[in-house]
Scaffold this active site. Structure first.
Site, short mmCIF file in Angstrom:
data_model
loop_
_atom_site.label_atom_id
_atom_site.label_comp_id
_atom_site.label_asym_id
_atom_site.label_seq_id
_atom_site.Cartn_x
_atom_site.Cartn_y
_atom_site.Cartn_z
N ASP A 1 -23.72 -5.21 26.56
CA ASP A 1 -23.62 -4.36 25.38
C ASP A 1 -22.31 -3.58 25.36
OD1 ASP A 1 -24.89 -3.00 23.03
OD2 ASP A 1 -24.72 -1.25 24.34
N GLU B 1 -20.83 -8.59 23.89
CA GLU B 1 -20.75 -8.01 22.55
C GLU B 1 -19.43 -7.26 22.50
OE1 GLU B 1 -22.53 -4.69 19.54
OE2 GLU B 1 -22.55 -4.42 21.69
#
Length: 636
Positions: free
Chosen positions: A316, A369
């Site tokens: 993330d 990401e």
């Protein structure tokens, strides 16, 4: 205060373990740090070890000693490792505990165990002694998962928030064991190849979606225990479905029982808020330059791959790690030693993380990401890349949603928004994401981005999905998008499954299942997803008709499909498409079929190539192209 007789000076650490820990190279630290039920001199009990180098005193407190910090003091190691340890007899699995820490400034802290395998269910905050023993029954998957996780394999990922996928009991979520039946059956029926779980690690605040983690080594106890989550992973594997976990090494919350201010100092983060405080999430940023923090984080990554048989990690907020000035104004950040804005310590950490994962588990996948133009995110470390296996294609997502939001009558002026992604499509190993971030914070559900009446909205959505699944790159769909969820995602309500009894949603679901099946059984759509050889424009310039045509190719010379996207509700009669070879072209998919909610008025039968030049090719086919649709034709 002297050491009580009930705490035995005992260690699981070798000198080599300690040297690795101090060097930032102990990537199996979970084998020693934390709580472990063992036997010492024939007596069963629990060994505790915690890193708190600035503490003056550390004790284990819990339900077994009435939370008395004066009875079970741990012993500081002599080797300047900062680790406190000890063995407490006659306690084992299920013991609730924390560490009582006397910090350097005289403040007493009560902290959960950073390496705890289980925590109390929030809002309670203590750790629980637990093991990760499990009789696995997924040997066939584990022995052959290269066939599922390789870079030339299909990746159709269903992104799931476990706590809100289905709430049949009102506001109560399904348990891991219940999900092992209902979710597994559904994902298999929908023909996804993988699931990706929003963070399952223990987090105190449910509305954080799991992205504010306090228990990095424990699946959330909201849905069951460690073995229950293992069972869910196992059942997914037995159904032929891979498991990817969201992993959050970018920041952590400042809750009193967590990692922040752990021994009375900024142990896991930077003291200077220009480096250690995240302005977006009001959380602490890991100190990637500290050796022990790197040991902690990379151990955590390997822990999930090791003990939980996980097939990949989606990392993330990588962009926030890469740049020192991320979400900061001038004067709010500190340049690196070269005066730049790159976080050199984070870059080195990410490379080391990827190197460790692929060295230890070469049949898994790491996915970033990452939303910027940082070069080489999914390129090998030996050529200067970060070493990720894949990277989210955020530009594709923004351009695609912006394009489909336009009324079809205006789309001819926005044609380049769909073609631009192919300019850079092979600079990284891209995953095409329609993720949870696109259906929250007032953005609404995907179906609401589509213009027109109900029929056109669903036809637009089918066409967008068809374009997505034939575009180079792997695929990710957040739960609910596959059946046309009509309200913004809410973790309190869960998905509105009652919609699936209505025809537009039922037929969309059927379409998505078939689209997944075609994708994962058609090698031309995935074998060369990251190679320019796998894609070729037929005609990218027909903006007047708003039609995109292209080829997708597999590794074999004759493994080719033709893709036609009609992006308006206008039927195109006698439309010619140049094709690469003579012979017949059969229909794999027509999104306008009645079974998918289309008109059903424009059946496309097997087409025979005409030996006449078109689109710069020696052969062409001619067909009536249905309105707002994707057509996939198979050569041969």
């Amino acid at each position: 205060m002297s050491t009580p007789s009930t705490v035995t000076a005992h260690s699981l650490f070798s000198d080599f373990d300690i040297s690795l820990w101090k060097a930032g190279k102990n990537f199996r630290a979970y084998d020693k740090l934390g709580s472990h039920v063992i036997e010492v001199n024939g007596v069963s009990g629990t060994y505790f070890a915690v890193w708190a180098p600035n503490a003056k005193y550390v004790a284990v407190v819990g339900d077994f000693n009435s939370w008395n910090r004066g009875t079970h003091q741990l012993n500081p190691r002599w080797d300047s490792s900062g680790i406190w340890e000890g063995f407490i007899p006659d306690i084992g699995n299920g013991t609730i505990y924390k560490y009582a820490i006397d910090g350097p400034n005289g403040r007493w802290l009560e902290k959960g165990d950073p390496f705890a395998r289980l925590w109390e269910t929030p809002p309670k905050t203590a750790s629980i002694v637990w093991d990760t023993y499990f009789e696995w029954d997924d040997a066939e998957w584990m022995e052959n998962r290269t066939e599922h996780n390789g870079i030339d394999k299909p990746y159709s990922v269903y992104e799931v928030h476990l706590g809100s996928w289905k709430k049949p009991k009102g506001h109560e979520s399904l348990s891991y064991r219940e999900l092992a039946v209902e979710l597994v059956d559904y994902v298999k029926e929908m023909n996804f190849t993988h699931v990706e779980f929003l963070p399952v690690m223990e987090h105190p605040y449910f509305p954080s979606w799991g992205y504010q983690i306090t228990g990095y080594f424990a699946p959330s106890s909201r849905f069951g225990g460690p073995q229950d989550f293992m069972y869910l992973v196992q059942e997914l594997h037995k159904a032929g479905i891979g498991v990817i976990l969201d992993w959050v090494p970018s920041h952590f919350p400042t809750d009193a029982h967590g990692l922040a201010d752990f021994d009375g100092t900024h142990l896991f983060d930077h003291e200077d808020p220009r480096l250690g405080f995240h302005p977006d999430w009001k959380s602490a940023i890991f100190n990637y330059g500290r050796n022990e923090v790197r040991s902690f984080l990379i151990s955590n990554a390997l822990f999930w791959l090791d003990r939980y048989h996980v097939d990949g990690l989606r990392v993330d907020a990588v962009a926030s790690m890469l740049y020192l000035d991320y979400s900061r104004n001038a004067g709010e950040w500190i340049p690196n030693v070269y005066g730049g804005n790159e976080n050199l310590e984070a870059i080195a950490f990410l490379r080391e993380f990827n190197e460790a994962v692929y060295r230890e588990y070469p049949d898994t996948m790491t996915i970033a990401e990452e939303s910027t133009s940082f070069s080489g995110v999914s390129r090998p470390i030996y050529v200067g890349g970060l070493g990720f296996g894949q990277k989210w294609m955020m530009g594709w997502m923004h351009d695609t949603l912006a394009y489909f939001k336009n009324d079809p009558v205006h789309r001819s002026y926005h044609h380049g928004e769909l073609t631009f992604s192919l300019v850079y499509a092979f600079t990284e190993n891209f995953m095409l994401p329609l993720s949870h971030d696109e259906v929250v914070h007032g953005k609404g559900p995907l179906i609401d981005r589509m213009p027109g009446d109900e029929w056109q909205r669903f036809a637009n959505l089918r066409t967008m999905y068809g374009y997505m699944y034939t575009h180079p790159g792997s695929k990710l769909m957040f739960m609910g998008g596959e059946f046309g969820q009509t309200t913004e995602w809410s973790i309190e309500r869960g998905l509105d499954w009652s919609l699936t009894k209505y025809t537009p949603h039922k037929t969309l679901s059927k379409y998505f299942s078939d689209l997944n099946k075609i994708y994962k059984t058609t090698t031309a759509l995935y074998e060369q997803a990251y190679d320019p050889k796998g894609f070729e424009w037929i005609d990218l310039g027909d903006h007047q008709n708003s039609i995109l045509t292209y080829l997708r190719r597999g590794k074999k010379d004759d493994d080719t499909v033709v893709v036609i996207n009609n992006l308006t509700p206008t039927v195109r009669n006698k439309y010619r498409v140049g094709v690469p070879a003579k012979g017949k072209y059969s229909v794999l998919l027509n999104s306008d079929d009645a079974q998918y909610g289309g008109t059903g008025n424009y059946e496309i039968k097997t087409l025979k190539a005409v030996p006449s030049e078109w689109n710069g090719r020696p052969y062409h086919i001619e067909l009536t192209v249905p309105p707002l649709c994707t057509v996939i034709l198979k050569q041969g």
